[in-house]
Scaffold this motif. Structure first.
Motif, PDB file in Angstrom:
ATOM      1  N   THR A   1      49.010 -28.535 -47.483  1.00 39.96           N
ATOM      2  CA  THR A   1      48.796 -28.641 -46.045  1.00 39.96           C
ATOM      3  C   THR A   1      50.108 -28.467 -45.295  1.00 39.96           C
ATOM      4  O   THR A   1      50.179 -27.778 -44.270  1.00 39.96           O
ATOM      5  CB  THR A   1      48.172 -30.000 -45.690  1.00 39.96           C
ATOM      6  OG1 THR A   1      46.964 -30.172 -46.427  1.00 39.96           O
ATOM      7  CG2 THR A   1      47.883 -30.094 -44.206  1.00 39.96           C
ATOM      8  N   ALA A   2      51.170 -29.091 -45.798  1.00 42.83           N
ATOM      9  CA  ALA A   2      52.481 -28.973 -45.156  1.00 42.83           C
ATOM     10  C   ALA A   2      52.991 -27.537 -45.213  1.00 42.83           C
ATOM     11  O   ALA A   2      53.537 -27.023 -44.232  1.00 42.83           O
ATOM     12  CB  ALA A   2      53.471 -29.913 -45.837  1.00 42.83           C
ATOM     13  N   LEU A   3      52.782 -26.862 -46.334  1.00 43.69           N
ATOM     14  CA  LEU A   3      53.201 -25.461 -46.447  1.00 43.69           C
ATOM     15  C   LEU A   3      52.435 -24.580 -45.477  1.00 43.69           C
ATOM     16  O   LEU A   3      52.999 -23.684 -44.843  1.00 43.69           O
ATOM     17  CB  LEU A   3      52.999 -24.965 -47.880  1.00 43.69           C
ATOM     18  CG  LEU A   3      54.040 -25.397 -48.907  1.00 43.69           C
ATOM     19  CD1 LEU A   3      53.572 -25.035 -50.315  1.00 43.69           C
ATOM     20  CD2 LEU A   3      55.388 -24.753 -48.619  1.00 43.69           C
ATOM     21  N   GLY A   4      51.136 -24.833 -45.347  1.00 44.41           N
ATOM     22  CA  GLY A   4      50.337 -24.039 -44.430  1.00 44.41           C
ATOM     23  C   GLY A   4      50.706 -24.271 -42.984  1.00 44.41           C
ATOM     24  O   GLY A   4      50.616 -23.367 -42.150  1.00 44.41           O
ATOM     25  N   LEU A   5      51.148 -25.478 -42.675  1.00 38.44           N
ATOM     26  CA  LEU A   5      51.470 -25.830 -41.300  1.00 38.44           C
ATOM     27  C   LEU A   5      52.866 -25.377 -40.895  1.00 38.44           C
ATOM     28  O   LEU A   5      53.087 -24.956 -39.752  1.00 38.44           O
ATOM     29  CB  LEU A   5      51.353 -27.347 -41.133  1.00 38.44           C
ATOM     30  CG  LEU A   5      51.437 -27.899 -39.710  1.00 38.44           C
ATOM     31  CD1 LEU A   5      50.282 -27.369 -38.854  1.00 38.44           C
ATOM     32  CD2 LEU A   5      51.406 -29.421 -39.741  1.00 38.44           C
ATOM     33  N   PHE A   6      53.817 -25.438 -41.813  1.00 38.26           N
ATOM     34  CA  PHE A   6      55.215 -25.196 -41.471  1.00 38.26           C
ATOM     35  C   PHE A   6      55.801 -23.928 -42.079  1.00 38.26           C
ATOM     36  O   PHE A   6      57.018 -23.745 -42.077  1.00 38.26           O
ATOM     37  CB  PHE A   6      56.061 -26.394 -41.898  1.00 38.26           C
ATOM     38  CG  PHE A   6      55.663 -27.671 -41.209  1.00 38.26           C
ATOM     39  CD1 PHE A   6      55.879 -27.859 -39.854  1.00 38.26           C
ATOM     40  CD2 PHE A   6      55.047 -28.688 -41.916  1.00 38.26           C
ATOM     41  CE1 PHE A   6      55.507 -29.027 -39.220  1.00 38.26           C
ATOM     42  CE2 PHE A   6      54.671 -29.869 -41.297  1.00 38.26           C
ATOM     43  CZ  PHE A   6      54.900 -30.042 -39.944  1.00 38.26           C
ATOM     44  N   SER A   7      54.955 -23.051 -42.614  1.00 37.96           N
ATOM     45  CA  SER A   7      55.447 -21.792 -43.155  1.00 37.96           C
ATOM     46  C   SER A   7      54.352 -20.735 -43.051  1.00 37.96           C
ATOM     47  O   SER A   7      53.221 -21.026 -42.661  1.00 37.96           O
ATOM     48  CB  SER A   7      55.864 -21.966 -44.627  1.00 37.96           C
ATOM     49  OG  SER A   7      54.732 -21.988 -45.486  1.00 37.96           O
ATOM     50  N   VAL A   8      54.707 -19.506 -43.415  1.00 39.09           N
ATOM     51  CA  VAL A   8      53.728 -18.414 -43.417  1.00 39.09           C
ATOM     52  C   VAL A   8      53.052 -18.281 -44.770  1.00 39.09           C
ATOM     53  O   VAL A   8      52.216 -17.388 -44.959  1.00 39.09           O
ATOM     54  CB  VAL A   8      54.403 -17.076 -43.058  1.00 39.09           C
ATOM     55  CG1 VAL A   8      54.992 -17.121 -41.671  1.00 39.09           C
ATOM     56  CG2 VAL A   8      55.468 -16.704 -44.096  1.00 39.09           C
ATOM     57  N   LEU A   9      53.397 -19.125 -45.724  1.00 42.19           N
ATOM     58  CA  LEU A   9      52.836 -19.021 -47.069  1.00 42.19           C
ATOM     59  C   LEU A   9      51.333 -19.287 -47.040  1.00 42.19           C
ATOM     60  O   LEU A   9      50.866 -20.211 -46.365  1.00 42.19           O
ATOM     61  CB  LEU A   9      53.529 -20.009 -48.007  1.00 42.19           C
ATOM     62  CG  LEU A   9      55.034 -19.803 -48.180  1.00 42.19           C
ATOM     63  CD1 LEU A   9      55.612 -20.859 -49.103  1.00 42.19           C
ATOM     64  CD2 LEU A   9      55.321 -18.404 -48.726  1.00 42.19           C
ATOM     65  N   PRO A  10      50.567 -18.485 -47.762  1.00 37.58           N
ATOM     66  CA  PRO A  10      49.108 -18.656 -47.759  1.00 37.58           C
ATOM     67  C   PRO A  10      48.692 -19.908 -48.530  1.00 37.58           C
ATOM     68  O   PRO A  10      49.238 -20.210 -49.593  1.00 37.58           O
ATOM     69  CB  PRO A  10      48.615 -17.388 -48.458  1.00 37.58           C
ATOM     70  CG  PRO A  10      49.754 -16.966 -49.338  1.00 37.58           C
ATOM     71  CD  PRO A  10      50.999 -17.326 -48.583  1.00 37.58           C
ATOM     72  N   VAL A  11      47.741 -20.622 -47.977  1.00 41.47           N
ATOM     73  CA  VAL A  11      47.194 -21.812 -48.631  1.00 41.47           C
ATOM     74  C   VAL A  11      45.680 -21.752 -48.516  1.00 41.47           C
ATOM     75  O   VAL A  11      45.140 -21.034 -47.665  1.00 41.47           O
ATOM     76  CB  VAL A  11      47.719 -23.118 -47.988  1.00 41.47           C
ATOM     77  CG1 VAL A  11      49.225 -23.231 -48.126  1.00 41.47           C
ATOM     78  CG2 VAL A  11      47.318 -23.195 -46.520  1.00 41.47           C
ATOM     79  N   PRO A  12      44.946 -22.475 -49.354  1.00 41.22           N
ATOM     80  CA  PRO A  12      43.484 -22.493 -49.241  1.00 41.22           C
ATOM     81  C   PRO A  12      43.038 -22.958 -47.861  1.00 41.22           C
ATOM     82  O   PRO A  12      43.701 -23.767 -47.214  1.00 41.22           O
ATOM     83  CB  PRO A  12      43.063 -23.494 -50.326  1.00 41.22           C
ATOM     84  CG  PRO A  12      44.191 -23.474 -51.309  1.00 41.22           C
ATOM     85  CD  PRO A  12      45.425 -23.263 -50.499  1.00 41.22           C
TER      86      PRO A  12
END
Length: 267
Positions: free
Chosen positions: A14-25
């Motif tokens: 969730t943090a990666l999806g919120l604070f980066s452009v990296l794709p997350v589920p």
């Protein structure tokens, strides 16, 4: 309990999806309470990824261009974060630089226009980051260079944990992000782990005791500088918001790199 509350997440994805452009589920895109506590992990991932383009033009030991590598690293970080923290730095600079009361300063920060304070803040931030990173890379092995960048990105995001302990500014929408992030135990545990890791990692990649102490000093100086910024912003704005968080990230990351560059000069 509503559907959004049931599906809200507070994990690293969730943090990666919120604070980066990296794709997350898709299921990890709804932030829940406590998501900020994963920011140091986001910094670790982003710092490592940002080093990849730099390693294409620099190999340490005098091979390649440390200046070009530094520029690529800083550019990669901006792209990986959608320029989120740089934009926040610009907004905060305009708001604080205006000298207006809190309500008017916050209104200025919400405007799409970019003022002179914003341009100066972003330009100086990028210039110092590239110069400091190039100084570090000029005397580093690849492992040492990657460690320096990662230390800066993790420290920048650890600083946000401390800033998040302050009340939210009027009209701020960061409530769900702040909730659960202000535990003193969590903040200081993360800081202690960061300091220990900074020293241990520097020694592991072949650094001397003096160089390891410079790494620890970089963390301390960066966190103190970011804390002063957060304190000033909270006093001027009546609390903290997303723009303060972003500026804290850039300030602490930049300060870390500057102290590491000073360590190259004096050790």
């Amino acid at each position: 309990m509503s559907a959004p509350e049931r599906t809200a997440g507070a994990g690293p994805l969730t943090a990666l999806g919120l604070f980066s452009v990296l794709p997350v589920p898709a299921g990890a895109r709804n932030p829940g309470p406590g998501v900020l506590r994963w920011l140091p992990v986001v910094g670790l991932v982003l710092g490592a990824l940002a080093c990849l383009p730099g390693l294409a033009v620099w190999r340490g030991a005098g091979e390649g261009s440390p200046l070009l590598a530094a520029a690529l690293v800083v550019t990669a970080l901006a792209l990986l974060t959608r320029g989120l923290h740089l934009d926040a730095t610009a907004d905060l600079a305009d708001g604080l630089g205006s000298g207006r009361p809190a309500e008017q300063a916050l209104a200025i920060m919400r405007r799409p226009e970019v003022g002179a304070f914003a341009v100066a803040a972003v330009a100086c931030t990028l210039l110092v980051q590239v110069a400091a990173t190039a100084t570090v890379l000029g005397q580093a092995t690849p492992a040492e260079g990657v460690l320096a960048v990662v230390l800066a990105t993790v420290t920048g995001r650890t600083a946000v944990l401390h800033a998040a302990a302050r009340p939210a500014a009027p009209g701020s929408s960061l409530g769900v992000l702040v909730t659960g992030s202000g535990s003193p135990v969590a903040r200081w545990a993360a800081t202690a782990v960061l300091l220990a890791a900074a020293v241990a990692a520097r020694l592991t990649v072949g650094g001397t005791t003096a160089e390891a102490m410079w790494s620890a000093a970089a963390v301390v100086v960066a966190l103190l500088g970011a804390a002063l910024l957060a304190r000033h912003a909270a006093r001027r704005l009546g609390g903290v918001n997303g723009d303060v968080f972003g500026a804290v990230v850039e300030t602490a990351s930049t300060a870390t790199l500057v102290v590491l560059a000073a360590g190259v000069t004096w050790t």
